[in-house]
Design a protein around this motif. Sequence first.
Motif, PDB file in Angstrom:
ATOM      1  N   UNK A 110       0.835  -1.202   0.000  1.00 19.85           N
ATOM      2  CA  UNK A 110       0.000   0.000   0.000  1.00 19.85           C
ATOM      3  C   UNK A 110       0.864   1.244   0.000  1.00 19.85           C
ATOM      4  N   UNK A 111       0.232   2.377  -0.292  1.00 20.64           N
ATOM      5  CA  UNK A 111       0.999   3.640  -0.293  1.00 20.64           C
ATOM      6  C   UNK A 111       0.033   4.781   0.000  1.00 20.64           C
ATOM      7  N   UNK A 112       0.558   5.992   0.123  1.00 22.35           N
ATOM      8  CA  UNK A 112      -0.328   7.114   0.421  1.00 22.35           C
ATOM      9  C   UNK A 112      -1.099   7.510  -0.843  1.00 22.35           C
ATOM     10  N   UNK A 113      -2.324   7.944  -0.617  1.00 18.25           N
ATOM     11  CA  UNK A 113      -3.139   8.369  -1.762  1.00 18.25           C
ATOM     12  C   UNK A 113      -2.998   9.865  -2.003  1.00 18.25           C
ATOM     13  N   UNK A 114      -2.375  10.562  -1.048  1.00 20.02           N
ATOM     14  CA  UNK A 114      -2.187  12.012  -1.233  1.00 20.02           C
ATOM     15  C   UNK A 114      -0.846  12.438  -0.636  1.00 20.02           C
ATOM     16  N   UNK A 115      -0.848  13.125   0.495  1.00 21.20           N
ATOM     17  CA  UNK A 115       0.417  13.598   1.075  1.00 21.20           C
ATOM     18  C   UNK A 115       1.193  12.439   1.704  1.00 21.20           C
ATOM     19  N   UNK A 116       2.512  12.532   1.664  1.00 22.48           N
ATOM     20  CA  UNK A 116       3.344  11.593   2.428  1.00 22.48           C
ATOM     21  C   UNK A 116       3.318  12.021   3.893  1.00 22.48           C
ATOM     22  N   UNK A 117       3.669  11.102   4.796  1.00 19.01           N
ATOM     23  CA  UNK A 117       3.618  11.412   6.232  1.00 19.01           C
ATOM     24  C   UNK A 117       4.516  12.607   6.565  1.00 19.01           C
ATOM     25  N   UNK A 118       5.755  12.591   6.078  1.00 24.53           N
ATOM     26  CA  UNK A 118       6.692  13.687   6.363  1.00 24.53           C
ATOM     27  C   UNK A 118       6.200  15.008   5.782  1.00 24.53           C
ATOM     28  N   UNK A 119       5.567  14.920   4.615  1.00 22.58           N
ATOM     29  CA  UNK A 119       5.022  16.113   3.969  1.00 22.58           C
ATOM     30  C   UNK A 119       3.945  16.729   4.870  1.00 22.58           C
ATOM     31  N   UNK A 120       3.116  15.871   5.489  1.00 22.24           N
ATOM     32  CA  UNK A 120       2.068  16.378   6.391  1.00 22.24           C
ATOM     33  C   UNK A 120       2.696  17.051   7.610  1.00 22.24           C
ATOM     34  N   UNK A 121       3.748  16.442   8.186  1.00 24.89           N
ATOM     35  CA  UNK A 121       4.465  17.094   9.303  1.00 24.89           C
ATOM     36  C   UNK A 121       5.003  18.451   8.831  1.00 24.89           C
ATOM     37  N   UNK A 122       5.597  18.470   7.638  1.00 27.56           N
ATOM     38  CA  UNK A 122       6.180  19.725   7.129  1.00 27.56           C
ATOM     39  C   UNK A 122       5.106  20.798   6.915  1.00 27.56           C
TER      40      UNK A 122
END
Length: 334
Positions: free
Chosen positions: A153-165
Amino acid sequence: MIILGVDTSCDDTSVAVLDGTRVLSNVVSSQVDLHALFGGVVPEIASRKHVELIDGIYRQALTEAGASLADVDVLAVTQGPGLIGSLLAGLCFVKGLALSTGKPLVGVNHVEAHAMSIFLEQQVEFPFVSLIVSGGHSVLLLFSEPCRFRMLGSTRDDAAGEAFDKVAKYLDLGYPGGRVVEELSRAGRADSVPLPRPMMDENNFDFSFSGLKTSFINYVKKSGISKSNCCDILASFQEAACDVLTAKTVRAARGQGVKRVVVGGGVASNNRLRDMLVRRCAAEDISVFFPSPGFCTDNGAMVAATAYFYADRGLFSGLDMRAFSRMRWSRDRC
Ligand code: KG4
Ligand code: ZN
């Protein structure tokens, strides 16, 4: 086997020299200060900087390893995914070395390299499930043996680090935001703001972080939170993100009947994520493995370690190999 590994996939220029999977040198030059001015990576600046830096970093990596190019048996470079201009800077440089010396070349998948970074410090038996969480990726992979993996599986939108950023940027906390969010969260209460856990209970291994980020922003707007009183909301955000990552990873391992989980990528250095994974994996009798923080973020050593497994199996790349910007599963041979 002496391997020289180069990573220029995003904003770090890195060259490492390994003996097998043992690190002899690993030089990483971060461009973060340049990009912080813009609140994120500017691709054109990143590629120009790689071109400027790569030769000096390469020489420094050889010097620190006490080696010369003549000692190197295999040349390795990140082929993708990443920023295309950045990737080309490293790829052209390493192809030049391969062309001029005739040494064998391995093109490496950057996401696979994050998973393999664990082998720089310890041995892990196959099969294992790998959670890769960085600024560009949030994926769950199943490794059946070295060089053989498939995506669960993978992200459908933002990556986790991108969300933190992005939440850090919204509160004007600087870039990149992951570490500062973790630090400020320590002074906050994780149960103070009820934030959603998108896709956590869905019967798949995909992630979605954009809804969580939007809920965070809406709550900040509504409650008038600012930089000076944001610890509670940040702790709640971190808790929600780590909760989803942990729940899905444990479920993936359980579903695949796998007893080992390997974590990688910049977000893998987050201590709340580590604690949650350790606790919930232990409850399911699953062992969990983390690289040291220095090997979680982008580095040439993980590229060289990945290449070691390919070269050991006689799997090399041609001089005609091309950079690719988006995730590719051409080596998905499970
Ligand atoms: O793996 P990496 O160096 O680059 C990519 O391939 O993207 O990961 C960088 C990402 C950034 O988004 C950064 O905010 C995040 O990793 N990060 C963290 C932490 N340290 C770095 N996220 C959460 N908690 C941290 N302690
Ligand atoms: Zn990365």
